[in-house]
Design a protein around this motif. Structure first.
Motif, PDB file in Angstrom:
ATOM      1  N   ALA B 108      -9.696   0.830  -7.711  1.00  0.00           N
ATOM      2  CA  ALA B 108      -9.173  -0.042  -8.768  1.00  0.00           C
ATOM      3  C   ALA B 108      -8.087   0.724  -9.504  1.00  0.00           C
ATOM      4  N   MET B 109      -6.985   0.043  -9.799  1.00  0.00           N
ATOM      5  CA  MET B 109      -5.891   0.675 -10.553  1.00  0.00           C
ATOM      6  C   MET B 109      -5.184  -0.393 -11.382  1.00  0.00           C
ATOM      7  N   PRO B 110      -4.625   0.023 -12.530  1.00  0.00           N
ATOM      8  CA  PRO B 110      -4.009  -0.966 -13.424  1.00  0.00           C
ATOM      9  C   PRO B 110      -2.840  -1.699 -12.766  1.00  0.00           C
ATOM     10  N   HIS B 111      -2.034  -0.983 -12.002  1.00  0.00           N
ATOM     11  CA  HIS B 111      -0.954  -1.611 -11.262  1.00  0.00           C
ATOM     12  C   HIS B 111      -0.663  -0.733 -10.062  1.00  0.00           C
ATOM     13  N   ALA B 112       0.029  -1.284  -9.076  1.00  0.00           N
ATOM     14  CA  ALA B 112       0.269  -0.545  -7.838  1.00  0.00           C
ATOM     15  C   ALA B 112       1.582   0.226  -7.945  1.00  0.00           C
ATOM     16  N   ASN B 113       1.492   1.531  -8.094  1.00  0.00           N
ATOM     17  CA  ASN B 113       2.669   2.394  -8.161  1.00  0.00           C
ATOM     18  C   ASN B 113       2.840   3.085  -6.815  1.00  0.00           C
ATOM     19  N   GLU B 114       3.998   2.832  -6.205  1.00  0.00           N
ATOM     20  CA  GLU B 114       4.198   3.261  -4.824  1.00  0.00           C
ATOM     21  C   GLU B 114       4.097   4.777  -4.659  1.00  0.00           C
ATOM     22  N   ASP B 115       4.761   5.512  -5.549  1.00  0.00           N
ATOM     23  CA  ASP B 115       4.736   6.970  -5.436  1.00  0.00           C
ATOM     24  C   ASP B 115       3.321   7.508  -5.635  1.00  0.00           C
TER      25      ASP B 115
END
Lengths: 348, 348
Positions: B108-115
Motif C-alpha cells: 500500500a502506498m499513498p501514490h505511485a511514484n515511479e522512481d
C-alpha cells in the motif's frame, strides 16, 4: 512472524499486555478450532503445512490487503471486516477451484481495542470454520488500520480454473447477483449513508465467497466443460477485460444488458444506473466463468445447489477485441473495461 | 489477488496507467528471473506452487507486515526497504531451517511514484534472486505506506528448527553481532539522525538473513545436534523469553555479559549502553539457537562458512525461570524479557 504465545517469565508492561491481548484473540484452543491443517501452527517463526490431501494436488496461494478508507469505511462493523477480509481471499481460491486449507493474518491497528478485536475475531473465525480453513500464523503491529491475509488452498493443477483458457464461442456465466455492494458504496460516497438499503449494506459487508461452486466448476474444468474463471471483485467489465487479456489473442466479449443479474436491491434504480453498478461497481465477489455452449445443461444444473446461488448466462466470447454491450433492441455500444481502481482518487 | 497483466483492450486512464505501472515493476520477464518455483505465477486469481523438491519436505510459511513510522522511517531509502521487507521474512524461514521458494507481496502506498517503485523493486528483486525465491503474486493499493510479505520455504519437518525444543543444559548461541541496528534507531529517536554511524545505518537498513546458516543448523537438528532456534528481530532477551516459554517448563537462561557479540559500531559506547542495545534493541535478524554441549565442535566449525558470519556461545539453559545476566566478576541480575513492542508508543 509475530504470532506466538505469552512470555511466561517476564512481568507484562501495559504495552506488552495490550500486545498479548491481540495474540490471544487469534490463538484459539484446539477444541474451538476446526481439525488442524498444519503440522505446526501458531507460535513459531513459521508454520509448517501438511502435504495436500490428494496426490495430484498442489497449493494455490493468494494475498489481499484491505486498507481503511480505501477498501472499507473506517466505521465498519469489525465483525463484518473480519468476515470480509477472509472472504475476499476465499473468493480468489474459489475462482481457482481450490479447497481452502490455511491462512496467515497481518493486522495493523492504531491501538488495541478489546471489543473491536473480539468482534473482528468472531467474524473471521466464523467464516474460517465454515470453510475449514486454519489460521496458522500472523503478525500484529500498530499502524493505520490495515488487514492483510494470505490464504492457501489445495487444487489439482489439471482442473484449476485459470484465467487464460477462455476461447472464441464460449458462453459467459456469472454466479449470484451484481451491483448490490456497489450501490451501498455509491450512496455512502454521495453523502447518503443514512439511506443505504440494508440489503445493499449486507452485500457490501458480508460477501459470500463461492467456494463450493468453484470446486464444482473445477470438476467440470477437468473434463473441458468449463474453460476459464475469475472472481468479480473490481467490477464485471474490468474482470472480463482481465480474462480477455490473459487468454488467446483476438478474443472479444458480447454482453446482453437484459441478461445481467441485477441484485434485487437495484430494482428502484433507472436501468442506466443499474447497468453502471453491475458493470463498473465492485465488491461483488461472484464467479465469472466461461464454458463451451455444449456444457449449458451441466452448468444450469449447478444453479441453486450451493447456498442457493444462481448461475446466469449473460453473454458470449467471439472473435474481435474488447467488450460490446448489446441492448434488447439490438443496439450496441463498446464498453470500457474499467472497474474500481484504488489509485483513482475516489476513496471510501 | 491484485497482480495481473495489462488490459490490452481498453484505453488506460491516467489512474489505471499508474496502477499498471506498479504491476510492471514486479512482473518481470522470464529471462530476468531465477528459475520458476511455481507452476503458475503472477497473473491469475492465485499462484499454484510446485510440490516441495524433497519427498519428505513440506512448506513452511511466514508473514510480516512493515508499516511506515513503526518499522521504518518514512524517509527510508526505498531500495533498502525492498531489501528489508523480504529479508525479515527470509530471516523467519532461516530460523526454521527452511529453503526459500516463493513469496507474495502486498503493497500500500499513498501514490505511485515511479522512481520510488523502481528502487524498491531493485532492492527486493536483488535479495530474491540471491536466494532463488520467486515472487508469485501480490496486491497493490493506495493507502499509508505498508509492505506485507508472506514467504514460503521447503523444510523436512523432522529437521525443522522449532522454538519448543530447548532443554536444560543447552548452550546458547547467536550468529553475527548484536546492537548495530538498535544504535541507529536510538540515535534517530534522540534527534541525532545526522550523526548515525554509516555502519549502524547499514545494520538497520540491510539485514542479511541467515538462510544458509539456518539450512546448516537444520542438518544438525536432524541428528539432535541443534535443539531449538528463533530469529532475533525484537531483541535478544525478548526472543530468548519466547524460546523459554515455548519449551519445557522450568527452563531458565544464564547469559554472560562479556560474551555477547557487540557489533563493532558499539565500541565507543559505555558498556551499560552496549548491553541495553544488544539485549533489548531490535532489528538484528540474527539466529539465536540452542544445542547440546557435545555439539560445540560441530557448531564452531560453522563459523565463517556462510557470508563470514560468526557464531558465538553466550550462555546456557538451566533449571529455573527467566533470564539471568552474569557479569565477569560473578555478579548477577535478573533480566526482563522485554524487547521492542509495537504498541509501546515509541515509534520511528
Amino acid at each position: 512472524m509475530g504470532f506466538s504465545c505469552a512470555q511466561a517469565s517476564a512481568p507484562l508492561t501495559a504495552a506488552m499486555a495490550e500486545f498479548e491481548l491481540i495474540r490471544r484473540f487469534f490463538a484459539r484452543s484446539a477444541s474451538a478450532c476446526p481439525p488442524p491443517q498444519a503440522l505446526l501452527g501458531i507460535g513459531d517463526d513459521c508454520a509448517i503445512l501438511a502435504a495436500p490431501k490428494g496426490p495430484n494436488e498442489r497449493f494455490a496461494i493468494t494475498t489481499d490487503l484491505l486498507v481503511a478508507g480505501v477498501h472499507f469505511f473506517a466505521d465498519v462493523d469489525p465483525q463484518a471486516l473480519g468476515h470480509k477480509a477472509l472472504a475476499v481471499n476465499l473468493s480468489d481460491l474459489a475462482a481457482m477451484g481450490a479447497r481452502p486449507v490455511a491462512y496467515v493474518l497481518a493486522l495493523a491497528m492504531p491501538h488495541a481495542n478489546e471489543d473491536w478485536l473480539a468482534a473482528f475475531a468472531r467474524g473471521i473465525h466464523a467464516l474460517a470454520d465454515r470453510h475449514q480453513i486454519e489460521l496458522v500464523g500472523g503478525d500484529t503491529t500498530s499502524g493505520p488500520l490495515t488487514v492483510g491475509i494470505t490464504a492457501l488452498g489445495e487444487v489439482d493443477p489439471a482442473s484449476a480454473l485459470r484465467r487464460d483458457r477462455a476461447r472464441v464461442g464460449d458462453d459467459l456465466w456469472v454466479s449470484g447477483t451484481l451491483g448490490g455492494a456497489a450501490l451501498a458504496v455509491a450512496e455512502r460516497r454521495a453523502g447518503r449513508g443514512h439511506s443505504v438499503p440494508l440489503a445493499a449494506q449486507r452485500c457490501l459487508d458480508w460477501p459470500n465467497p463461492r467456494v463450493d461452486l468453484g470446486l464444482a466448476l473445477a470438476q467440470l474444468a477437468a473434463h473441458g466443460r468449463v474453460h476459464a474463471a475469475i472472481d468479480v471483485s473490481d467490477g464485471l467489465a474490468s474482470e472480463l477485460g482481465h480474462l480477455l487479456q490473459r487468454s488467446e489473442p483476438g478474443l472479444g466479449a458480447r454482453l446482453w444488458s437484459s441478461r445481467l443479474p441485477a441484485d434485487p436491491v437495484l430494482q428502484a434504480l433507472a436501468p442506466i444506473d443499474q447497468l453502471e453498478l453491475m458493470l463498473h461497481g465492485g465488491d461483488d465477489y461472484e464467479l465469472l466463468f466461461t464454458a463451451p455452449a455444449s456444457a449449458r445443461g451441466e452448468i444450469e444444473s449447478l444453479a441453486g445447489r450451493f447456498d442457493g446461488v444462481a448461475v446466469t448466462r449473460f453473454g458470449m466470447l467471439e472473435a474481435g477485441s474488447g467488450l460490446v454491450l448489446e441492448a434488447p433492441d439490438g443496439t450496441q455500444r463498446a464498453l470500457p473495461a474499467r472497474g474500481f481502481e484504488h489509485f483513482g482518487g475516489a476513496e471510501c
